[in-house]
Design a protein around this motif. Structure first.
Motif, PDB file in Angstrom:
ATOM      1  N   TYR A   1       1.784  -8.499  -4.467  1.00 16.20           N
ATOM      2  CA  TYR A   1       1.059  -7.717  -3.475  1.00 16.20           C
ATOM      3  C   TYR A   1      -0.261  -8.389  -3.120  1.00 16.20           C
ATOM      4  CZ  TYR A   1       4.416  -3.905  -4.038  1.00 16.20           C
ATOM      5  OH  TYR A   1       5.562  -3.142  -4.046  1.00 16.20           O
TER       6      TYR A   1
ATOM      7  N   ALA B   1       1.173  -4.700   0.956  1.00 16.48           N
ATOM      8  CA  ALA B   1       0.118  -3.717   0.717  1.00 16.48           C
ATOM      9  C   ALA B   1      -1.004  -4.071   1.677  1.00 16.48           C
ATOM     10  CB  ALA B   1      -0.354  -3.758  -0.730  1.00 16.48           C
TER      11      ALA B   1
ATOM     12  N   HIS C   1       1.816   1.169   2.290  1.00 19.95           N
ATOM     13  CA  HIS C   1       3.205   0.746   2.501  1.00 19.95           C
ATOM     14  C   HIS C   1       3.785   1.493   3.714  1.00 19.95           C
ATOM     15  CE1 HIS C   1       2.919  -0.999  -1.457  1.00 19.95           C
ATOM     16  NE2 HIS C   1       3.053   0.129  -2.108  1.00 19.95           N
TER      17      HIS C   1
END
Length: 379
Positions: free
Chosen positions: A245, A272, A326
């Motif tokens: 991420y 993210a 998300h």
């Protein structure tokens, strides 16, 4: 005992596949795996509508979580519902990676009606599989073995299944954002024997699909930096997978580190937005290095994964007004970001053999990951 695929077998299989671009999928009306799959709440119409959205932006794969308690309750009904979902995915040209075990979030899963989402809290109702009580009880091993063998046995030759993800983040803790290093280490020690058994149980059925389990934590810059559990995950996986991420630079660095294992790669979780892990940043790097990539989330819903992880510690309704963490679509299929959706559609149309994309400042020559050419030679 059946061994894992050789490097040559893994590369040859991977070379026959298109570049994978997809998402982790839970329908928006389900708070967790149990609510997605239980007979009373299994909603194939919602699944159909939402997979249509995935296909519309060029996705050709989804990663979907199962649960051992569903098998314990009604094996045949559970298998039939998986089959129904696979048929819908096939209709849209989407293949499914099935996740068998998961160590994230609530440690005490229970069948039946699931809780309502907690306002402002990311993934407030997600549950582990197996739960901690079952994980600690050796008497549960035969039941868990029957689950793995029953599901893999049913779909072991089914081309609609892309792969078997044996265990999601096995060294994660009971409350993801609250774990300290000691808790994570203790969880890893508890999981490791069952992880090894689960790979063996699945592999004993000789599935035509590869097995994997993604590493996600720490410094992977050399094999001796990996924990015993991470070494087992990579050592047992046919295709090496990982979660990331971070920024494009960090993503490219992870690819370079993992290339030492000389196996194809999938990133089974990324994206993210506030952390710099965006479609525009990550997917060009993934495509350049032929690394399959699955973002987290599709349609905003009961999992509330559009909210940041930190909301787990500090429930905050104001987070609903911030940049989504998300997910891609809002209720009714409305894109969160129109330009993002157009980017995904455009990316899918490019010639896989000649990706010409800006890599957000990353010097890609320094990050030599697995390539289609290397896979083709093995074929």
């Amino acid at each position: 005992m059946v061994g894992r695929w050789t490097e040559t077998e893994a590369k040859a299989w991977f070379a026959r596949q298109p570049w994978v671009m997809g998402c982790n999928f839970t329908p928006s009306n389900a708070i967790n795996q149990l609510e997605m799959w239980q007979a009373d709440t299994f909603d194939i119409d919602a699944i159909h509508a939402e997979l249509a959205l995935a296909a519309d932006v060029g996705m050709n794969a989804v990663r979907v979580y199962l649960h051992d308690l569903l098998w314990a309750e009604d094996p045949e009904g559970f298998l039939d519902r998986i089959d129904t979902m696979l048929a819908v995915a096939e209709e849209f040209g989407i293949r499914v990676m099935l996740v068998l075990f998961d160590s994230c979030w609530h440690p005490d899963p229970a069948l039946g009606p699931q809780p309502a989402p907690k306002p402002g809290v990311h993934n407030s109702g997600w549950v582990q599989s197996p739960g901690i009580p079952a994980l600690r009880d050796p008497a549960q091993r035969p039941r868990l073995e029957r689950y793995i063998k029953g599901v893999v046995g049913r779909f072991r030759a089914d081309r609609r299944v892309l792969a078997w993800d044996i265990w999601n983040e096995p060294d994660n803790g009971p409350e993801v954002s609250l774990c300290d290093a000691g808790e994570l280490s203790a969880k890893a020690d508890l999981v490791l024997p069952l992880l090894v058994d689960a790979f063996d149980w699945a592999r004993s059925l000789r599935p035509v699909q590869p097995l994997t389990s993604a590493i996600w934590l720490g410094d992977w810059s050399s094999p001796d930096r990996l924990s015993p559990l991470q070494q087992a995950q990579i050592g047992l996986s046919d295709i090496v997978s990982f979660h990331n991420y971070g920024t494009a630079e960090d993503f490219a660095q992870r690819i370079a580190w993992l290339s030492i294992f000389k196996r194809p790669l999938w990133c089974t979780e990324f994206m993210a937005r506030p952390a710099g892990s965006t479609f525009e940043a990550i997917l060009p790097v993934a495509k350049l290095h032929n690394v399959g990539a699955f973002c987290w989330g599709l349609v905003r819903g009961k999992t509330q994964t559009h909210l940041p992880w930190t909301a787990w510690e500090n429930p905050n309704l104001a987070g609903l007004k911030d940049k989504w963490f998300h997910d891609i679509f809002d209720v009714g299929g409305v894109p969160y970001d129109d330009t993002e959706v157009e980017f995904l559609r455009l990316l899918r149309t490019l010639d896989d053999k000649a990706p010409h994309w800006p890599i957000m400042g990353v010097e890609t020559a320094k990050h030599a990951g697995p390539t289609p050419d290397g896979a083709a030679k093995a074929a």
